[in-house]
Design an enzyme around this catalytic site. Structure first.
Site, short mmCIF file in Angstrom:
data_model
loop_
_atom_site.label_atom_id
_atom_site.label_comp_id
_atom_site.label_asym_id
_atom_site.label_seq_id
_atom_site.Cartn_x
_atom_site.Cartn_y
_atom_site.Cartn_z
N GLY A 61 0.82 -1.22 0.00
CA GLY A 61 0.00 0.00 0.00
C GLY A 61 0.85 1.26 0.00
N HIS B 171 4.22 1.77 -8.27
CA HIS B 171 3.27 0.65 -8.19
C HIS B 171 2.34 0.65 -9.40
CE1 HIS B 171 4.08 1.40 -3.77
NE2 HIS B 171 4.33 0.12 -3.87
N SER C 257 9.40 5.84 -3.82
CA SER C 257 9.31 4.90 -2.71
C SER C 257 8.30 5.42 -1.71
CB SER C 257 10.68 4.80 -2.03
OG SER C 257 10.54 4.19 -0.76
#
Ligand code: PAF
Length: 288
Positions: free
Chosen positions: A31, A37, A187
């Site tokens: 998450g 992502h 990140s």
């Protein structure tokens, strides 16, 4: 996008997708999603997969309870990002769903050699936790392909070896690092940086690029890394490790190797940042 929280619901949804002839592409995450992502989701979609993402902050891979406690949990925002990216299914289990017998009674997967040193050296048990949860998630989702960001280069190596050693029928697809305009690798941990630290943080990638230049120029690994550590210090970092490793198996590189990866981990303020740079045939493989 449908969100499910239990293994039973997850399996039902995946079974339906398979019955419709879809291949399953899996994007496991913890998450607090960012564009890195989303590029994993995009990669899965480009391969025309039914895309399953998971969000689970895995306690088994944290060696520091404070780090686990402060890890950002942003489910609503993450759901919106995944839906907008065209993800089909989100699996967001709680800790009891993942470890019903308790974490202490969980069978642990240990991947030898590639787990050792680098992040495995600074975070004891970390890769056992990663391998164990990824193994469980693969058994739950049963994907055809799974997508992992190359920022966690050692993690990808650990998972590839686990899959090969345990004959798991899943293709591991490494996806290139996504970077901010100044080169900082995206990140979830970048959110811990103050404005000033964020400005300094680009120094990690700069240092890796300088290592690549020095290594290509004179191939003196020891001297290259010594100079680089001094540069990182001057840029306000506390170095955890800086290494040049063979790409194939992460063994220490020699001057004869022509496919190497430069790996770095360093603290800036409270944040521990990691990054890497691949050099193939003495040319740097630039991440887009
Ligand atoms: O890279 C991560 O976010 C995690 O290590 C992973 C692969 C989701 C396992 O918890």
């Amino acid at each position: 996008m449908i969100t499910v929280h239990t293994i039973r619901e997850l399996r039902e949804q995946v079974r339906e997708a398979r019955q419709q002839g879809r291949r399953i592409g899996f994007v496991p995450t913890m998450g607090n999603l960012h564009d890195g992502h989303i590029s994993l989701v995009n990669n899965a979609r480009q391969r025309e997969c039914f895309v399953v993402a998971s969000i689970f902050v895995n306690p088994l891979q944290f060696d520091d309870p404070d780090d686990l406690a402060r890890y950002p949990r942003t489910l609503d925002q993450d759901q919106n990002m995944l839906a907008a990216a065209g993800c089909d299914l989100l699996f967001a289990p709680d800790v009891n769903e993942m470890y019903p017998e308790g974490q202490d009674r969980q069978t642990i997967i240990h991947v030898p050699e590639v787990s050792e040193g680098l992040c495995g050296g600074s975070r004891p048990g970390h890769f056992d936790g990663v391998a164990t949860v990824v193994n469980k998630l693969f058994n739950m989702v049963q994907p055809d392909m799974a997508f992992f960001g190359e920022k966690d280069f050692q993690q990808v190596a650990v998972i590839k070896k686990m899959v090969a050693d345990l004959c798991m029928p899943v293709e591991i697809v490494p996806v290139a690092i996504k970077r901010a305009d100044d080169g900082l690798a995206l990140s979830s941990r970048n959110g811990y940086l103050t404005e000033q630290e964020r400005e300094q943080a680009k120094g990690l990638y700069q240092t890796l690029q300088e290592i690549a230049d020095d290594f290509r120029a004179h191939k003196d690994i020891e001297q290259t890394l010594k100079t680089a550590r001094e540069r990182l210090d001057q840029r306000g970092f506390r170095t955890d490790y800086l290494e040049i490793r063979r790409t194939s198996d992460l063994a220490p590189a020699t001057a004869e190797d022509d496919s190497v990866v430069i790996l770095g981990a360093a603290y800036i303020g409270k944040a521990r940042l990691i990054d890497n740079l691949l050099i193939d045939n003495l040319t740097i493989t630039l991440n887009p």
